[in-house]
Scaffold this active site. Sequence first.
Site, PDB file in Angstrom:
ATOM      1  N   LYS A 126       0.814  -1.221   0.000  1.00 47.07           N
ATOM      2  CA  LYS A 126       0.000   0.000   0.000  1.00 47.07           C
ATOM      3  C   LYS A 126       0.845   1.267   0.000  1.00 47.07           C
ATOM      4  O   LYS A 126       0.462   2.262  -0.631  1.00 47.07           O
ATOM      5  CB  LYS A 126      -0.962   0.011   1.191  1.00 47.07           C
ATOM      6  CG  LYS A 126      -0.314   0.045   2.568  1.00 47.07           C
ATOM      7  CD  LYS A 126      -1.364  -0.023   3.657  1.00 47.07           C
ATOM      8  CE  LYS A 126      -0.742  -0.097   5.036  1.00 47.07           C
ATOM      9  NZ  LYS A 126      -0.005   1.106   5.418  1.00 47.07           N
ATOM     10  N   THR A 127       1.992   1.263   0.664  1.00 51.26           N
ATOM     11  CA  THR A 127       2.845   2.458   0.656  1.00 51.26           C
ATOM     12  C   THR A 127       3.364   2.726  -0.747  1.00 51.26           C
ATOM     13  O   THR A 127       3.445   3.877  -1.194  1.00 51.26           O
ATOM     14  CB  THR A 127       4.019   2.298   1.640  1.00 51.26           C
ATOM     15  OG1 THR A 127       3.509   1.986   2.942  1.00 51.26           O
ATOM     16  CG2 THR A 127       4.835   3.570   1.722  1.00 51.26           C
TER      17      THR A 127
ATOM     18  N   ASP B  38      -3.818   7.050   5.087  1.00 58.17           N
ATOM     19  CA  ASP B  38      -3.376   5.674   5.294  1.00 58.17           C
ATOM     20  C   ASP B  38      -4.015   5.124   6.573  1.00 58.17           C
ATOM     21  O   ASP B  38      -4.379   5.883   7.469  1.00 58.17           O
ATOM     22  CB  ASP B  38      -1.853   5.651   5.403  1.00 58.17           C
ATOM     23  CG  ASP B  38      -1.281   4.253   5.281  1.00 58.17           C
ATOM     24  OD1 ASP B  38      -2.030   3.327   4.922  1.00 58.17           O
ATOM     25  OD2 ASP B  38      -0.080   4.083   5.551  1.00 58.17           O
ATOM     26  N   GLU B  39      -4.110   3.806   6.680  1.00 61.41           N
ATOM     27  CA  GLU B  39      -4.646   3.121   7.865  1.00 61.41           C
ATOM     28  C   GLU B  39      -6.013   3.690   8.271  1.00 61.41           C
ATOM     29  O   GLU B  39      -6.281   3.961   9.447  1.00 61.41           O
ATOM     30  CB  GLU B  39      -3.654   3.244   9.044  1.00 61.41           C
ATOM     31  CG  GLU B  39      -2.262   2.738   8.757  1.00 61.41           C
ATOM     32  CD  GLU B  39      -2.170   1.220   8.688  1.00 61.41           C
ATOM     33  OE1 GLU B  39      -3.220   0.558   8.746  1.00 61.41           O
ATOM     34  OE2 GLU B  39      -1.051   0.703   8.555  1.00 61.41           O
TER      35      GLU B  39
ATOM     36  N   GLN C 221      -7.585  -5.372   9.828  1.00 57.16           N
ATOM     37  CA  GLN C 221      -6.504  -4.959  10.730  1.00 57.16           C
ATOM     38  C   GLN C 221      -6.924  -3.807  11.639  1.00 57.16           C
ATOM     39  O   GLN C 221      -6.084  -3.082  12.160  1.00 57.16           O
ATOM     40  CB  GLN C 221      -5.269  -4.556   9.921  1.00 57.16           C
ATOM     41  CG  GLN C 221      -4.666  -5.704   9.124  1.00 57.16           C
ATOM     42  CD  GLN C 221      -3.353  -5.328   8.466  1.00 57.16           C
ATOM     43  OE1 GLN C 221      -2.317  -5.194   9.116  1.00 57.16           O
ATOM     44  NE2 GLN C 221      -3.385  -5.150   7.154  1.00 57.16           N
TER      45      GLN C 221
ATOM     46  N   ARG D 227       2.451 -10.727  10.406  1.00 58.74           N
ATOM     47  CA  ARG D 227       3.762 -10.076  10.605  1.00 58.74           C
ATOM     48  C   ARG D 227       4.882 -10.995  10.120  1.00 58.74           C
ATOM     49  O   ARG D 227       6.005 -10.545   9.876  1.00 58.74           O
ATOM     50  CB  ARG D 227       4.029  -9.752  12.090  1.00 58.74           C
ATOM     51  CG  ARG D 227       3.085  -8.783  12.778  1.00 58.74           C
ATOM     52  CD  ARG D 227       2.824  -7.525  12.011  1.00 58.74           C
ATOM     53  NE  ARG D 227       1.636  -7.672  11.186  1.00 58.74           N
ATOM     54  CZ  ARG D 227       1.326  -6.883  10.173  1.00 58.74           C
ATOM     55  NH1 ARG D 227       2.125  -5.909   9.821  1.00 58.74           N
ATOM     56  NH2 ARG D 227       0.219  -7.072   9.472  1.00 58.74           N
TER      57      ARG D 227
END
Length: 743
Positions: free
Chosen positions: A33-34, A219-220, A250, A603
């Site tokens: 996504k970044t 973002d997020e 998430q 993770r």
Amino acid sequence: MSNKYSMLNLEQRKAVFHTKGPLLILAGAGSGKTRVLTHRIAFLIEEEQVKPWQILAITFTNKAAKEMRERVDKLLGSFAEDIWVSTFHSTCVRILRRHIDKIGYDRYFTIYDTDDQKRLIRECLKQLNIDPKLYKESSVLAAISSAKDKMMIPSDYIKQAVGLREETVAKVYELYQKKLMKNNALDFNDLLFKTVELFQSRPDVLEEYRDKFQYIMVDEYQDTNRVQYAFVSLLASKHQNLCVVGDDDQSIYRFRGADIRNILEFEKDFPNACVIKLEQNYRSTQNILDTANHVIGNNYGRKVKRLWTDKEKGELIDFKSLQSEHAEARYVAEEIVRQIEDNGRDYKDFAILYRTNAQSRVLEEKFISNNIPYKIIGGISFYQRKEIKDVLAYLRTVNNSTDDIAVKRIINVPKRGIGLSTISRIEAYADANDIDFFDACEKVSEIPGMTRSANKVKSFVNLIKTLRVEMETFDLIDLVNAVMDRTSYIKNLEIEGTLEAEGRIENIGELISKVTEYQKNTEAPTLNGFLEEVALIADIDAYNDVSNYVVLMTIHSAKGLEFPFVFLTGMEDGLFPSYMSISSGEEEDVEEERRLCYVAITRAMQKLYISSAKTRMIRGLTQSNPFSRFISEMPDDLLDRDESMTNDEPENTRVHYSRKNNSFFNVKPYQTNTYKPSAKPIPNPKSFVLDYDKGDLVMHAKFGIGEVLEITSGGADYQVKVNFPSAGVKKLLAKLSNLKKID
């Protein structure tokens, strides 16, 4: 068109090239996504001719903002300078520094951290004669923080207060805000709250930023709360070019006020929104992803997506059920040693994740006994240490003497003979005359009963005034050194001569290094700017993947990070998911825990280890819990189940490390056998029958009597929607909530 976009997959390109109107990017864990956000910024500037200063990109952490800034700079070079890339809080501080005077504050406001807030709450409790044993400062602060997240000012809170406790908190909230304003200070919640207040009360300011930011990226987005939602909505309402990126799977910060509905209902807020799913994962093996997909698939309230990768399937997930938390910690330590010795791994390749901070103690002990270097992320922050808080309080007082909390902290640090009775008299005089504490110090000669200590207070006032004058000509490093010199702070520590004092001196040296770094890397460094930067630093920003140590952290702290090897420990019902989430009977609580499990699993890049303890000591009592229900939700063919040795294994089976010859010795491998679950499986809906139906009245232990509105079968339990007159509509899990039909 630049070939920089050719490396993106099809869905990523769709997201980058969609530039008009609202856009929801559902980005699964590890889906790049970044990369999408940064390439989208580059595309807007290079291909759509958008001006850099018309773009606002918001993240949640300084670490994420720094990474995004670096990537944008690499893609665009000097064109990227005028793009706003920052956290929510940093963005709001930047706006407030320019305009907060329009809502009654001075632009040189101080930002209070949690410790400062607690001190202020203590003052409020004392002034209102409220027993601090009945009203803990942390719980009062949590209630106030929650109110601000919901955009409730003190008068709103007072109106909705029910019962004595809420009414008392409302009084504290009202006084707390008055004191903050008197101190020209904002807490973290205020940074957003006051920005929204500014926009709502001053349409001209809002219009200025609406015109400026024609393209907004967040973002997020799944972690936003109501006030963040309001801030973004106000800014984006004119041009509608709002791109939000997030993953509802998430969303793990409900306890902090995060509202998952912000992302789930984005299309309702913006009916013409385009929705793009990023499901290709670039981080983990397929076995890890399949495990995560199966677990999260048991949640009802989510947007369906399935992570996949073109990588190899990878190793199976190791699941160990050990006798105790000590055996679990020993297993973790020995496996790390084995991987380092046999496969040449580095310590930094490993992360140990757990549900609660308390779980770290036994792990730390085993790491110390095996000479395994480690670091805990989320422990006592560097900026929360006493000596650092003291030095920063001096700098804050020099910068803003209306900050009563800072002034009171240092008036007798180092000790200069100003006792509590003197401070109390000054406080009383300040309150009676409605002036700041420092102003009262300046008028100490007028305060009755201050004859003997008046000169000591005057000396302190003169010290601050001298430093304030020197601030005009000194650079920041000289100013910090002047504080150390004139207060004899370091000299006093040197006289103390203890190891602790030596450590404090080293920490002050580290702070001076931070000042040097800030001064070197900032175009126009100021004391106010430095204090602002320090105030906005979070614990997770201290993590770097260069230092060679094993990382220990809670799953919440691990959000946004990745590691080749991950140990997910303490997988027992009552610990993870927590007892509170299980016993509440509310579906949202268990689903939040399941999302947390999903975050933990994703993770891991190469290998995931999961462990539980058959017995664990919690708060002094040994408890026996079944392994976590989330284990039952994982595909059995992906789990390598082993039951390892118990606590009775001999001492020589421990791993020891020899610094002298840099080798490990006396290692005996675990004796393992196939693990057969002894815990009862989670009941399947088919294995029990509900004695109530839609329209029936049922009794709940917490919410009382309610009417059943809907029953849905699926997963490991029935989902029951009930309308309780006392608590509203709740979604419950039938087996957990133990609803009883009322005939």
